[in-house]
Design a protein around this motif. Structure first.
Motif, PDB file in Angstrom:
ATOM      1  N   ALA A 171     -43.841  37.042 -10.165  1.00  0.00           N
ATOM      2  CA  ALA A 171     -44.593  38.136 -11.105  1.00  0.00           C
ATOM      3  C   ALA A 171     -43.889  38.470 -12.382  1.00  0.00           C
ATOM      4  N   GLU A 172     -42.755  38.867 -12.379  1.00  0.00           N
ATOM      5  CA  GLU A 172     -41.679  38.987 -13.374  1.00  0.00           C
ATOM      6  C   GLU A 172     -41.720  38.004 -14.207  1.00  0.00           C
ATOM      7  N   CYS A 173     -41.738  36.651 -13.908  1.00  0.00           N
ATOM      8  CA  CYS A 173     -41.708  35.462 -14.842  1.00  0.00           C
ATOM      9  C   CYS A 173     -43.059  35.246 -15.478  1.00  0.00           C
ATOM     10  N   VAL A 174     -44.082  35.616 -14.491  1.00  0.00           N
ATOM     11  CA  VAL A 174     -45.430  35.471 -15.231  1.00  0.00           C
ATOM     12  C   VAL A 174     -45.596  36.383 -16.420  1.00  0.00           C
ATOM     13  N   GLN A 175     -44.974  37.546 -16.202  1.00  0.00           N
ATOM     14  CA  GLN A 175     -45.232  38.877 -17.218  1.00  0.00           C
ATOM     15  C   GLN A 175     -44.407  38.477 -18.566  1.00  0.00           C
ATOM     16  N   LYS A 176     -43.113  37.761 -18.109  1.00  0.00           N
ATOM     17  CA  LYS A 176     -42.141  37.599 -19.087  1.00  0.00           C
ATOM     18  C   LYS A 176     -42.847  36.502 -20.295  1.00  0.00           C
TER      19      LYS A 176
ATOM     20  N   LYS B 173     -41.578  24.334  -3.255  1.00  0.00           N
ATOM     21  CA  LYS B 173     -40.149  24.233  -3.448  1.00  0.00           C
ATOM     22  C   LYS B 173     -39.306  25.391  -3.852  1.00  0.00           C
ATOM     23  N   ASN B 174     -38.121  25.193  -3.832  1.00  0.00           N
ATOM     24  CA  ASN B 174     -37.401  26.489  -4.338  1.00  0.00           C
ATOM     25  C   ASN B 174     -37.614  26.793  -5.670  1.00  0.00           C
ATOM     26  N   PHE B 175     -37.661  28.259  -5.851  1.00  0.00           N
ATOM     27  CA  PHE B 175     -37.862  28.736  -7.050  1.00  0.00           C
ATOM     28  C   PHE B 175     -36.683  28.907  -8.024  1.00  0.00           C
ATOM     29  N   ASP B 176     -36.962  28.054  -8.969  1.00  0.00           N
ATOM     30  CA  ASP B 176     -35.691  28.376 -10.014  1.00  0.00           C
ATOM     31  C   ASP B 176     -36.168  28.913 -11.184  1.00  0.00           C
ATOM     32  N   ARG B 177     -35.761  30.129 -11.413  1.00  0.00           N
ATOM     33  CA  ARG B 177     -36.091  31.180 -12.604  1.00  0.00           C
ATOM     34  C   ARG B 177     -35.669  30.464 -13.904  1.00  0.00           C
ATOM     35  N   GLN B 178     -34.568  29.597 -13.895  1.00  0.00           N
ATOM     36  CA  GLN B 178     -34.272  28.990 -15.201  1.00  0.00           C
ATOM     37  C   GLN B 178     -35.198  27.897 -15.623  1.00  0.00           C
TER      38      GLN B 178
ATOM     39  N   PHE C  83     -38.467  27.928 -14.817  1.00  0.00           N
ATOM     40  CA  PHE C  83     -39.733  28.335 -14.985  1.00  0.00           C
ATOM     41  C   PHE C  83     -40.406  28.135 -16.433  1.00  0.00           C
ATOM     42  N   PRO C  84     -39.852  28.641 -17.431  1.00  0.00           N
ATOM     43  CA  PRO C  84     -40.187  28.698 -18.861  1.00  0.00           C
ATOM     44  C   PRO C  84     -40.594  27.139 -19.065  1.00  0.00           C
ATOM     45  N   ILE C  85     -39.614  26.358 -18.993  1.00  0.00           N
ATOM     46  CA  ILE C  85     -39.779  24.677 -19.374  1.00  0.00           C
ATOM     47  C   ILE C  85     -41.182  24.321 -18.542  1.00  0.00           C
ATOM     48  N   GLU C  86     -41.304  24.697 -17.238  1.00  0.00           N
ATOM     49  CA  GLU C  86     -42.260  24.147 -16.463  1.00  0.00           C
ATOM     50  C   GLU C  86     -43.503  24.574 -16.914  1.00  0.00           C
ATOM     51  N   ALA C  87     -43.646  25.739 -17.459  1.00  0.00           N
ATOM     52  CA  ALA C  87     -44.586  26.711 -17.899  1.00  0.00           C
ATOM     53  C   ALA C  87     -45.404  25.820 -19.253  1.00  0.00           C
ATOM     54  N   TYR C  88     -44.248  25.776 -20.270  1.00  0.00           N
ATOM     55  CA  TYR C  88     -44.650  25.127 -21.435  1.00  0.00           C
ATOM     56  C   TYR C  88     -45.131  23.848 -21.069  1.00  0.00           C
ATOM     57  N   ARG C  89     -44.698  22.982 -20.412  1.00  0.00           N
ATOM     58  CA  ARG C  89     -45.077  21.636 -19.965  1.00  0.00           C
ATOM     59  C   ARG C  89     -46.362  21.597 -19.272  1.00  0.00           C
ATOM     60  N   SER C  90     -46.546  22.532 -18.399  1.00  0.00           N
ATOM     61  CA  SER C  90     -48.085  22.612 -17.643  1.00  0.00           C
ATOM     62  C   SER C  90     -49.023  22.841 -18.773  1.00  0.00           C
ATOM     63  N   CYS C  91     -48.713  23.784 -19.634  1.00  0.00           N
ATOM     64  CA  CYS C  91     -49.783  24.259 -20.711  1.00  0.00           C
ATOM     65  C   CYS C  91     -49.852  23.024 -21.815  1.00  0.00           C
ATOM     66  N   ILE C  92     -48.678  22.346 -22.125  1.00  0.00           N
ATOM     67  CA  ILE C  92     -48.833  21.304 -22.923  1.00  0.00           C
ATOM     68  C   ILE C  92     -50.011  20.397 -22.444  1.00  0.00           C
ATOM     69  N   ARG C  93     -49.591  19.920 -21.230  1.00  0.00           N
ATOM     70  CA  ARG C  93     -50.594  18.923 -20.333  1.00  0.00           C
ATOM     71  C   ARG C  93     -51.878  19.202 -20.255  1.00  0.00           C
ATOM     72  N   GLN C  94     -52.165  20.534 -19.991  1.00  0.00           N
ATOM     73  CA  GLN C  94     -53.614  20.974 -19.950  1.00  0.00           C
ATOM     74  C   GLN C  94     -54.417  21.033 -21.176  1.00  0.00           C
ATOM     75  N   CYS C  95     -53.563  21.438 -22.230  1.00  0.00           N
ATOM     76  CA  CYS C  95     -54.080  21.447 -23.432  1.00  0.00           C
ATOM     77  C   CYS C  95     -54.504  19.869 -24.084  1.00  0.00           C
ATOM     78  N   ALA C  96     -53.377  18.990 -23.694  1.00  0.00           N
ATOM     79  CA  ALA C  96     -53.835  17.586 -24.074  1.00  0.00           C
ATOM     80  C   ALA C  96     -55.128  16.930 -23.318  1.00  0.00           C
ATOM     81  N   ASP C  97     -55.056  17.229 -22.012  1.00  0.00           N
ATOM     82  CA  ASP C  97     -56.185  17.031 -21.280  1.00  0.00           C
ATOM     83  C   ASP C  97     -57.457  17.672 -21.976  1.00  0.00           C
ATOM     84  N   TYR C  98     -57.714  18.916 -22.505  1.00  0.00           N
ATOM     85  CA  TYR C  98     -58.616  19.533 -23.108  1.00  0.00           C
ATOM     86  C   TYR C  98     -59.076  18.601 -24.192  1.00  0.00           C
ATOM     87  N   TYR C  99     -58.102  18.339 -25.254  1.00  0.00           N
ATOM     88  CA  TYR C  99     -58.154  17.616 -26.451  1.00  0.00           C
ATOM     89  C   TYR C  99     -58.868  16.294 -25.968  1.00  0.00           C
ATOM     90  N   SER C 100     -58.347  15.485 -24.854  1.00  0.00           N
ATOM     91  CA  SER C 100     -58.800  14.233 -24.797  1.00  0.00           C
ATOM     92  C   SER C 100     -60.386  14.181 -24.220  1.00  0.00           C
TER      93      SER C 100
END
Length: 150
Positions: A16-21, A58-63, A65-82
């Protein structure tokens, strides 16, 4: 001795802290890429749902988290574009749009963008150079006179 594995409630609090951040950054990224606020909100929500599933398995790695969040968002935006075929002939290529939004919109550093996009810094610099050239060319096409009617 404390249990080294986080309990369910500890996991929820950390997640929840990571999502909020990172919610604002992910929403900004999707909004700048799609230029549609309603779809950007949906992608932001889907990004965190996807991350929740991943981090539950899997194990939660706070470090990471932002990298995975950006990548997931980019992938979904690319899918939307395509799916929508939103790229026009005048638009920058998708990879350059990503770099433009991350550099100018999110104000991320080149090393951060390099990690997220898994590209080396010289390649990113070349893409930014091309983006600046495109932006300058577009500015040159804009009228310079005052067109207001009195």
């Amino acid at each position: 001795m404390p249990d080294p594995l986080p309990t369910e409630s500890t996991y929820r609090i950390i997640f929840a802290e990571c999502v909020q951040k990172y919610t604002n950054e992910i929403y900004t990224l999707s909004s700048l890429l799609l230029q549609q606020t309603a779809e950007a909100e949906k992608i932001t929500i889907r990004t965190f749902k996807e991350l929740h599933k991943i981090y539950r398995q899997k194990n939660f790695d706070r470090q990471l988290f932002p990298i995975e969040a950006y990548r997931s968002c980019i992938r979904q935006c690319a899918d939307y574009y395509s799916r929508r075929s939103l790229l026009s002939a005048k638009a920058l290529p998708w990879e350059e749009q990503l770099v433009k939004v991350m550099w100018y919109g999110l104000k991320l550093s080149l090393p951060q963008i390099s990690i997220i996009l898994q590209k080396n810094v010289p390649t990113l610099k070349a893409q930014l150079r091309h983006v600046r050239e495109q932006m300058t060319a577009q500015e040159d096409l804009m009228p310079t006179g005052n067109l207001s009617v009195v």
